[in-house]
Design a protein around this motif. Structure first.
Motif, PDB file in Angstrom:
ATOM      1  N   ASN A 132       0.793  -1.230   0.000  1.00 16.41           N
ATOM      2  CA  ASN A 132       0.000   0.000   0.000  1.00 16.41           C
ATOM      3  C   ASN A 132       0.821   1.275   0.000  1.00 16.41           C
ATOM      4  OD1 ASN A 132      -2.673  -1.308   0.226  1.00 16.41           O
ATOM      5  ND2 ASN A 132      -1.878  -2.007   2.192  1.00 16.41           N
ATOM      6  N   HIS A 133       2.148   1.139  -0.105  1.00 19.44           N
ATOM      7  CA  HIS A 133       3.010   2.320  -0.069  1.00 19.44           C
ATOM      8  C   HIS A 133       4.049   2.246  -1.183  1.00 19.44           C
ATOM      9  CE1 HIS A 133       1.361   2.200   4.027  1.00 19.44           C
ATOM     10  NE2 HIS A 133       1.541   3.506   4.041  1.00 19.44           N
ATOM     11  N   SER A 134       4.194   3.358  -1.888  1.00 17.21           N
ATOM     12  CA  SER A 134       5.220   3.505  -2.913  1.00 17.21           C
ATOM     13  C   SER A 134       6.218   4.553  -2.434  1.00 17.21           C
ATOM     14  CB  SER A 134       4.582   3.942  -4.232  1.00 17.21           C
ATOM     15  OG  SER A 134       4.304   5.336  -4.203  1.00 17.21           O
ATOM     16  N   PRO A 135       7.280   4.808  -3.192  1.00 15.30           N
ATOM     17  CA  PRO A 135       8.218   5.863  -2.786  1.00 15.30           C
ATOM     18  C   PRO A 135       7.582   7.246  -2.730  1.00 15.30           C
ATOM     19  CG  PRO A 135       9.221   4.405  -4.399  1.00 15.30           C
ATOM     20  CD  PRO A 135       7.783   4.027  -4.338  1.00 15.30           C
ATOM     21  N   THR A 136       6.417   7.406  -3.360  1.00 11.43           N
ATOM     22  CA  THR A 136       5.780   8.729  -3.391  1.00 11.43           C
ATOM     23  C   THR A 136       4.602   8.847  -2.431  1.00 11.43           C
ATOM     24  OG1 THR A 136       4.372   8.039  -5.248  1.00 11.43           O
ATOM     25  CG2 THR A 136       6.469   9.113  -5.781  1.00 11.43           C
ATOM     26  N   GLY A 137       4.339   7.805  -1.656  1.00 14.11           N
ATOM     27  CA  GLY A 137       3.238   7.878  -0.694  1.00 14.11           C
ATOM     28  C   GLY A 137       2.330   6.663  -0.773  1.00 14.11           C
ATOM     29  N   GLU A 138       1.135   6.796  -0.207  1.00 17.89           N
ATOM     30  CA  GLU A 138       0.193   5.677  -0.217  1.00 17.89           C
ATOM     31  C   GLU A 138      -0.312   5.422  -1.629  1.00 17.89           C
ATOM     32  OE1 GLU A 138      -2.864   5.431   2.681  1.00 17.89           O
ATOM     33  OE2 GLU A 138      -1.673   6.381   4.253  1.00 17.89           O
ATOM     34  N   GLN A 139      -0.103   4.193  -2.076  1.00 15.64           N
ATOM     35  CA  GLN A 139      -0.474   3.828  -3.437  1.00 15.64           C
ATOM     36  C   GLN A 139      -0.412   2.304  -3.563  1.00 15.64           C
ATOM     37  OE1 GLN A 139       2.015   5.655  -6.387  1.00 15.64           O
ATOM     38  NE2 GLN A 139       1.063   4.607  -8.104  1.00 15.64           N
ATOM     39  N   PRO A 140      -1.504   1.664  -3.932  1.00 19.30           N
ATOM     40  CA  PRO A 140      -1.495   0.198  -4.049  1.00 19.30           C
ATOM     41  C   PRO A 140      -0.503  -0.274  -5.113  1.00 19.30           C
ATOM     42  CG  PRO A 140      -3.741   1.045  -4.039  1.00 19.30           C
ATOM     43  CD  PRO A 140      -2.836   2.229  -4.189  1.00 19.30           C
ATOM     44  N   ALA A 141       0.107  -1.399  -4.847  1.00 19.43           N
ATOM     45  CA  ALA A 141       1.062  -1.973  -5.800  1.00 19.43           C
ATOM     46  C   ALA A 141       0.342  -2.831  -6.826  1.00 19.43           C
ATOM     47  CB  ALA A 141       2.091  -2.824  -5.060  1.00 19.43           C
ATOM     48  N   GLU A 142       0.896  -2.879  -8.029  1.00 24.49           N
ATOM     49  CA  GLU A 142       0.404  -3.820  -9.032  1.00 24.49           C
ATOM     50  C   GLU A 142       1.014  -5.197  -8.811  1.00 24.49           C
ATOM     51  OE1 GLU A 142       1.182  -2.210 -12.874  1.00 24.49           O
ATOM     52  OE2 GLU A 142      -0.118  -0.461 -12.594  1.00 24.49           O
ATOM     53  N   GLN A 143       2.282  -5.222  -8.447  1.00 22.58           N
ATOM     54  CA  GLN A 143       2.968  -6.476  -8.141  1.00 22.58           C
ATOM     55  C   GLN A 143       3.918  -6.263  -6.974  1.00 22.58           C
ATOM     56  OE1 GLN A 143       4.678  -7.322 -12.135  1.00 22.58           O
ATOM     57  NE2 GLN A 143       3.554  -9.247 -12.050  1.00 22.58           N
ATOM     58  N   LYS A 168      -3.967 -13.839  -0.363  1.00 21.45           N
ATOM     59  CA  LYS A 168      -3.933 -12.483  -0.903  1.00 21.45           C
ATOM     60  C   LYS A 168      -2.801 -11.656  -0.299  1.00 21.45           C
ATOM     61  CE  LYS A 168      -7.490 -10.778   2.311  1.00 21.45           C
ATOM     62  NZ  LYS A 168      -6.639 -10.073   3.210  1.00 21.45           N
ATOM     63  N   ASN A 169      -2.267 -12.105   0.833  1.00 20.93           N
ATOM     64  CA  ASN A 169      -1.172 -11.386   1.478  1.00 20.93           C
ATOM     65  C   ASN A 169       0.210 -11.882   1.034  1.00 20.93           C
ATOM     66  OD1 ASN A 169      -2.851  -9.700   3.022  1.00 20.93           O
ATOM     67  ND2 ASN A 169      -3.083 -11.268   4.605  1.00 20.93           N
ATOM     68  N   LEU A 170       0.235 -12.955   0.247  1.00 20.71           N
ATOM     69  CA  LEU A 170       1.506 -13.485  -0.229  1.00 20.71           C
ATOM     70  C   LEU A 170       2.064 -12.607  -1.347  1.00 20.71           C
ATOM     71  CD1 LEU A 170       0.719 -17.301  -0.374  1.00 20.71           C
ATOM     72  CD2 LEU A 170       2.345 -16.199   1.161  1.00 20.71           C
ATOM     73  N   PRO A 171       3.374 -12.586  -1.508  1.00 22.12           N
ATOM     74  CA  PRO A 171       3.945 -11.866  -2.653  1.00 22.12           C
ATOM     75  C   PRO A 171       3.572 -12.576  -3.953  1.00 22.12           C
ATOM     76  CG  PRO A 171       5.637 -13.142  -1.550  1.00 22.12           C
ATOM     77  CD  PRO A 171       4.413 -13.235  -0.685  1.00 22.12           C
ATOM     78  N   ASP A 172       3.682 -11.863  -5.058  1.00 19.50           N
ATOM     79  CA  ASP A 172       3.378 -12.469  -6.356  1.00 19.50           C
ATOM     80  C   ASP A 172       4.451 -13.471  -6.767  1.00 19.50           C
ATOM     81  OD1 ASP A 172       0.912 -10.924  -7.283  1.00 19.50           O
ATOM     82  OD2 ASP A 172       2.265  -9.313  -6.716  1.00 19.50           O
ATOM     83  N   ALA A 173       5.649 -13.287  -6.283  1.00 18.25           N
ATOM     84  CA  ALA A 173       6.745 -14.219  -6.550  1.00 18.25           C
ATOM     85  C   ALA A 173       7.852 -13.960  -5.548  1.00 18.25           C
ATOM     86  CB  ALA A 173       7.269 -14.067  -7.978  1.00 18.25           C
ATOM     87  N   CYS A 174       8.756 -14.931  -5.446  1.00 16.58           N
ATOM     88  CA  CYS A 174       9.851 -14.831  -4.477  1.00 16.58           C
ATOM     89  C   CYS A 174      11.142 -15.313  -5.130  1.00 16.58           C
ATOM     90  CB  CYS A 174       9.522 -15.692  -3.248  1.00 16.58           C
ATOM     91  SG  CYS A 174      10.790 -15.683  -1.962  1.00 16.58           S
ATOM     92  N   VAL A 175      12.239 -14.656  -4.781  1.00 15.58           N
ATOM     93  CA  VAL A 175      13.568 -15.088  -5.214  1.00 15.58           C
ATOM     94  C   VAL A 175      14.425 -15.260  -3.967  1.00 15.58           C
ATOM     95  CG1 VAL A 175      15.631 -14.549  -6.569  1.00 15.58           C
ATOM     96  CG2 VAL A 175      13.362 -13.878  -7.413  1.00 15.58           C
ATOM     97  N   LEU A 176      15.071 -16.406  -3.864  1.00  9.83           N
ATOM     98  CA  LEU A 176      15.901 -16.723  -2.705  1.00  9.83           C
ATOM     99  C   LEU A 176      17.337 -16.936  -3.150  1.00  9.83           C
ATOM    100  CD1 LEU A 176      13.449 -19.363  -1.200  1.00  9.83           C
ATOM    101  CD2 LEU A 176      13.657 -16.967  -0.509  1.00  9.83           C
ATOM    102  N   LEU A 177      18.253 -16.222  -2.531  1.00 11.34           N
ATOM    103  CA  LEU A 177      19.673 -16.335  -2.839  1.00 11.34           C
ATOM    104  C   LEU A 177      20.354 -17.082  -1.696  1.00 11.34           C
ATOM    105  CD1 LEU A 177      20.286 -12.600  -3.909  1.00 11.34           C
ATOM    106  CD2 LEU A 177      19.223 -14.453  -5.233  1.00 11.34           C
TER     107      LEU A 177
END
Length: 302
Positions: A132-143, A168-177
């Motif tokens: 729900n937050h972007s670098p410019t303020g409150e804004q829903p994410a697309e991914q 619905k609270n899970l990320p759309d994808a995950c990368v593990l290093l």
């Protein structure tokens, strides 16, 4: 050769760490130098903006090509007791540029002052905040994507397992290093990777785990050792690991366990001769550059 420079640098860090008995204060100072094998690595081509997530001082890392509606939560490694957004800034900046995403580097609470589950709680909150937050303020994410290395990979997996009951609270994808997936490091079978790892010793792993877990002693708790969790509902996940590191087995066994449970959205990417979290040694390490592009291609398919 670039890889020789990286291995020499890692060996020096490991030797210095051993002389301080892996004390958390010294470990934090040494972790800040982890990727400093060359001045080229430390060059950051991104805008850095401070952010406050709850009570945590974090930072946005934004490359020129960033789509702020596509966001990455980056969870740094460091044995659960070291590392920060600053130590990993060279890597997060290159991830931001490679993937065209806004990266939020979260400074979760560290052990031993804040043992399990404090850091995990911070990651869960960070994921929810990022939606729900972007670098410019409150804004829903697309991914929203989740990327973590080493101990940060462990926390990333644990966060997803904790959130699995609400997809619905899970990320759309995950990368593990190079994630730590099974914290019972009294086990045998690290193989030849154990002898070739220039930075992590099997002798110190139980000590590190004890500092993180403390009185929460059940190493089969999926939120501590994610390999024991219900893995079939995890989102699309890419696991990158070097074959010259002691945590190779953690990655291989975890992916095999997930596939055995029926998860068809997880893939393992093994990199011959590469050490722990080699991705952070771009641009001097060609394989690191290739690995970052592989991450970009993986996320673009989501």
């Amino acid at each position: 050769m670039s890889i020789d420079r990286v291995i020499s640098h890692m060996t020096t860090i490991a030797e210095l760490s051993a002389t301080t008995a892996n004390h958390p204060i010294h470990k934090r100072a040494l972790l800040d130098m982890y990727f400093a094998a060359s001045p080229e690595i430390l060059t950051v081509d991104a805008d850095i903006q401070p952010a406050v997530v709850g009570d945590l001082a974090c930072e946005w890392v934004i490359a020129e090509n960033a789509d702020i509606n596509r966001r990455i939560l980056y969870v740094h490694g460091g044995s659960w007791m070291a590392g920060s957004s600053i130590s990993h800034r060279p890597l997060t900046a290159r991830l931001a540029k490679a993937c065209g995403c806004a990266v939020l580097a979260i400074n979760y609470r560290l052990a031993p002052e804040f043992p399990f589950p404090n850091g995990l709680e911070d990651i869960i909150h960070g994921l929810q905040w990022l939606r729900n937050h972007s670098p410019t303020g409150e804004q829903p994410a697309e991914q929203v994507f989740l990327i973590g290395d080493s101990a940060g990979g462990n926390l990333s997996l644990a966060a997803m397992l904790a959130l699995a009951e609400e997809p619905k609270n899970l990320p759309d994808a995950c990368v593990l290093l190079s994630p730590a997936t099974d914290l019972n490091y009294e086990r045998k079978g690290f193989g030849s990777a154990c002898d070739n790892d220039p930075i992590i010793s099997e002798l110190v792993l139980p000590y590190i785990v004890a500092k993180y877990v403390q009185e929460q002693g059940d190493l089969k708790n999926p939120l501590i050792s994610p390999i024991h969790g219900d893995l079939k509902s995890l989102p699309a996940t890419l696991v990158q690991v070097g074959e010259r590191e002691i945590l190779l087995e953690d990655s291989v066994n975890f992916v095999e366990a997930a596939k055995a449970q029926g998860n068809e959205h997880i893939q393992l990417s093994r990199w011959p001769d590469m050490p722990h979290v080699f991705q952070g040694f771009a641009p001097i390490l060609p394989e690191a550059n290739q690995a970052l592009e592989e991450i970009n291609e993986f996320l673009r398919q989501i």
